[in-house]
Write a protein that holds these residues in place. Structure first.
Motif, mmCIF file in Angstrom:
data_model
loop_
_atom_site.group_PDB
_atom_site.id
_atom_site.type_symbol
_atom_site.label_atom_id
_atom_site.label_comp_id
_atom_site.label_asym_id
_atom_site.label_seq_id
_atom_site.Cartn_x
_atom_site.Cartn_y
_atom_site.Cartn_z
ATOM 1 N N ARG A 294 -58.531 82.143 -76.450
ATOM 2 C CA ARG A 294 -58.892 81.226 -75.621
ATOM 3 C C ARG A 294 -57.579 80.862 -74.796
ATOM 4 N NH1 ARG A 294 -60.631 75.206 -77.326
ATOM 5 N NH2 ARG A 294 -58.467 75.280 -78.327
ATOM 6 N N ASP A 295 -56.376 80.917 -75.376
ATOM 7 C CA ASP A 295 -55.328 80.807 -74.717
ATOM 8 C C ASP A 295 -54.895 81.844 -73.499
ATOM 9 O OD1 ASP A 295 -54.414 78.226 -75.673
ATOM 10 O OD2 ASP A 295 -53.191 79.204 -77.138
ATOM 11 N N TYR A 296 -55.314 83.233 -73.975
ATOM 12 C CA TYR A 296 -55.264 84.257 -72.996
ATOM 13 C C TYR A 296 -56.184 84.066 -71.778
ATOM 14 C CZ TYR A 296 -52.314 87.047 -76.020
ATOM 15 O OH TYR A 296 -51.184 87.690 -76.748
ATOM 16 N N ILE A 297 -57.383 83.753 -72.291
ATOM 17 C CA ILE A 297 -58.542 83.619 -71.312
ATOM 18 C C ILE A 297 -57.941 82.625 -70.064
ATOM 19 C CG2 ILE A 297 -60.844 82.735 -70.610
ATOM 20 C CD1 ILE A 297 -61.588 83.929 -73.604
ATOM 21 N N ARG A 298 -57.486 81.540 -70.641
ATOM 22 C CA ARG A 298 -57.124 80.503 -69.714
ATOM 23 C C ARG A 298 -55.713 80.819 -69.078
ATOM 24 N NH1 ARG A 298 -57.637 75.108 -73.494
ATOM 25 N NH2 ARG A 298 -56.130 76.168 -74.547
ATOM 26 N N THR A 299 -54.955 81.712 -69.616
ATOM 27 C CA THR A 299 -53.582 81.734 -68.840
ATOM 28 C C THR A 299 -53.218 83.289 -68.179
ATOM 29 O OG1 THR A 299 -52.581 82.241 -70.891
ATOM 30 C CG2 THR A 299 -52.611 79.664 -70.295
ATOM 31 N N THR A 300 -53.991 83.956 -68.306
ATOM 32 C CA THR A 300 -54.137 85.337 -68.145
ATOM 33 C C THR A 300 -55.139 85.876 -67.198
ATOM 34 O OG1 THR A 300 -54.786 86.677 -69.871
ATOM 35 C CG2 THR A 300 -52.567 85.946 -70.254
ATOM 36 N N ASP A 301 -54.753 86.799 -66.767
ATOM 37 C CA ASP A 301 -55.908 87.684 -65.789
ATOM 38 C C ASP A 301 -56.619 88.894 -66.536
ATOM 39 O OD1 ASP A 301 -53.799 89.479 -65.657
ATOM 40 O OD2 ASP A 301 -53.645 89.464 -63.267
ATOM 41 N N MET A 302 -56.225 88.991 -67.893
ATOM 42 C CA MET A 302 -57.014 90.095 -68.560
ATOM 43 C C MET A 302 -58.434 89.950 -68.918
ATOM 44 S SD MET A 302 -54.422 90.706 -71.688
ATOM 45 C CE MET A 302 -54.252 89.200 -72.573
ATOM 46 N N ASN A 303 -59.309 91.003 -68.684
ATOM 47 C CA ASN A 303 -60.804 91.026 -69.155
ATOM 48 C C ASN A 303 -60.771 90.535 -70.303
ATOM 49 O OD1 ASN A 303 -60.609 93.442 -70.399
ATOM 50 N ND2 ASN A 303 -60.687 94.520 -68.269
ATOM 51 N N ILE A 304 -62.100 90.552 -70.903
ATOM 52 C CA ILE A 304 -62.481 89.947 -72.052
ATOM 53 C C ILE A 304 -62.121 91.356 -72.965
ATOM 54 C CG2 ILE A 304 -64.288 89.473 -73.993
ATOM 55 C CD1 ILE A 304 -63.568 87.318 -71.685
ATOM 56 N N SER A 305 -62.344 92.528 -72.671
ATOM 57 C CA SER A 305 -62.238 93.748 -73.458
ATOM 58 C C SER A 305 -60.856 93.671 -73.932
ATOM 59 C CB SER A 305 -62.719 94.867 -72.716
ATOM 60 O OG SER A 305 -64.118 94.884 -72.947
ATOM 61 N N GLN A 306 -59.807 93.477 -72.855
ATOM 62 C CA GLN A 306 -58.361 93.570 -73.224
ATOM 63 C C GLN A 306 -57.954 92.637 -74.198
ATOM 64 O OE1 GLN A 306 -57.252 93.535 -68.692
ATOM 65 N NE2 GLN A 306 -56.400 95.320 -68.994
ATOM 66 N N ILE A 307 -58.583 91.530 -73.991
ATOM 67 C CA ILE A 307 -58.013 90.347 -74.844
ATOM 68 C C ILE A 307 -58.607 90.526 -76.462
ATOM 69 C CG2 ILE A 307 -58.767 87.975 -75.569
ATOM 70 C CD1 ILE A 307 -58.825 87.366 -72.461
ATOM 71 N N VAL A 308 -59.667 91.164 -76.489
ATOM 72 C CA VAL A 308 -60.463 91.314 -77.851
ATOM 73 C C VAL A 308 -59.349 92.549 -78.504
ATOM 74 C CG1 VAL A 308 -62.203 92.846 -79.078
ATOM 75 C CG2 VAL A 308 -62.880 91.224 -77.292
ATOM 76 N N TYR A 309 -58.913 93.505 -77.700
ATOM 77 C CA TYR A 309 -57.865 94.561 -78.397
ATOM 78 C C TYR A 309 -56.571 93.632 -78.715
ATOM 79 C CZ TYR A 309 -54.582 98.366 -78.462
ATOM 80 O OH TYR A 309 -53.757 99.072 -79.157
ATOM 81 N N THR A 310 -56.036 92.868 -77.675
ATOM 82 C CA THR A 310 -54.934 92.189 -78.047
ATOM 83 C C THR A 310 -54.442 91.230 -79.049
ATOM 84 O OG1 THR A 310 -54.484 92.256 -75.367
ATOM 85 C CG2 THR A 310 -53.358 90.592 -76.689
ATOM 86 N N ILE A 311 -55.751 90.586 -79.510
ATOM 87 C CA ILE A 311 -55.736 89.738 -80.621
ATOM 88 C C ILE A 311 -56.076 90.474 -82.022
ATOM 89 C CG2 ILE A 311 -56.009 87.753 -79.226
ATOM 90 C CD1 ILE A 311 -59.078 87.558 -80.284
#
Length: 347
Positions: A294-311
């Motif tokens: 949720r923090d990544y979505i709010r504070t970065t321009d990463m797409n959802i797939s990138q966020i899934v991998y990052t966490i």
């Protein structure tokens, strides 16, 4: 042993009387006072802040080089003390008690104390031990007038202490270990902003800490506190693991690995996480990852797939499912809402 007589009528007066004995210099910024000391009796600091709603914050971050006894006269200034030890320990007794009746405030323990009017509190600090002690002090009349609009929410005994504006009653509650308080007090000590924003953040955290003290006491009185077979040292290990997970949520964790790493059995790990975080180990890991997402979505321009991998998730569909179950909105919808808010703020 060095004895310090305290008969001041405020938290500021208390610290200044301590200063006369141990030395040091007091500096003030935005209503936050810090006594810095490096003498033959002590090294470290004591800071204090007084708020206009009848509450003051007093924090020790200090090592004494001799045993210290604070003799506190409660005839003029007799607040309710909500104390917590992050590091070290200290002792307490009322003036009508003998030295054999000194009770110890242990590390990670929540304590609530107030004396009779005209009585004495004796505080004992050991030598050559690093102390990190958080004390919130409440002046009853002012606090009742400003903030405590619904005192019926408190249990009967503590309720009577708050209403005891003539200070006729003595009260001492030594609670169980509470690592949630440790986390909140740790956050208070890490506030890094300056000026008015800093004071507002500190004030909010002080109110939260005070609420946690009262809630723990309320649960204990009503026999709602969960019992545990874990030792304090084992709870510290669990807390350390939880911090590692927060720091690096993408790492591949398993109950087997955490048990091996910590030296605790799987059963003890589960008990510890349920006690401290009301979640199993797996539930806690998932919770941390979703909060990070949720923090990544709010504070970065990463797409959802990138966020899934990052966490640390491997399936986007699974991530989307549990995200929506937790927050009531899909990750994509949450991202679109966040972008819309930013555009409205910066058209």
């Amino acid at each position: 042993m060095t004895e310090i007589i305290v008969d001041a009528q405020s938290t500021e007066g208390t610290v200044r009387q301590i200063q006369r004995v141990i030395g040091g210099k007091i500096q003030e910024r935005w209503g936050e006072y810090t006594l810095d000391v490096n003498s033959h009796l002590a090294k470290g600091n004591i800071r204090f802040i007084t708020f206009d709603w009848g509450v003051s914050l007093l924090e020790y971050d200090i090592t004494f080089f001799d045993e210290i006894c604070l003799v506190m006269d409660a005839s003029e200034y007799n607040p309710i003390h909500f104390a917590y030890c992050l590091e070290g320990n200290c002792g307490h007794r009322f003036g009508y008690q003998s030295e054999k009746q000194i009770k110890t405030l242990e590390q990670f323990q929540s304590v609530i104390i107030t004396s009779r009017d005209g009585g004495y509190n004796y505080g004992y600090f050991p030598k050559n031990i690093k102390l990190a002690i958080n004390v919130i002090q409440i002046t009853r009349k002012q606090f009742l007038k400003k903030r405590l609009n619904n005192v019926d929410e408190l249990n009967r005994k503590l309720y009577e202490v708050f209403l005891d504006t003539d200070h006729d009653n003595a009260f001492a509650y030594f609670g169980a270990y509470n690592l949630k308080l440790a986390d909140k007090i740790g956050a208070l000590r890490k506030v890094r902003t300056k000026g008015m924003i800093r004071m507002m953040k500190i004030e909010g955290l002080v109110y939260e800490i005070l609420s946690m003290h009262i809630l723990q006491h309320d649960k204990a009185v009503n026999n709602k506190m969960p019992s545990t077979s874990l030792l304090r040292s084992e709870l510290k290990i669990v807390r350390g693991l939880a911090k590692k997970i927060v720091k690096d949520p993408s790492k591949e964790y398993s109950l087997d690995m955490l048990a091996l790493q910590s030296g605790l059995s799987q059963a003890k790990l589960q008990e510890g996480f349920k006690l401290l975080y009301t979640r199993t180990v797996t539930e806690y890991i998932r919770h941390v990852r979703l909060e990070a997402a949720r923090d990544y979505i709010r504070t970065t321009d990463m797409n959802i797939s990138q966020i899934v991998y990052t966490i640390g998730f491997s399936s986007r569909s699974y991530f989307s499912k549990i995200f929506k179950n937790k927050y009531g909105i899909s990750p994509s919808e949450f991202q679109n809402n966040s972008l819309q808010t930013i555009e409205e703020m910066y058209p």
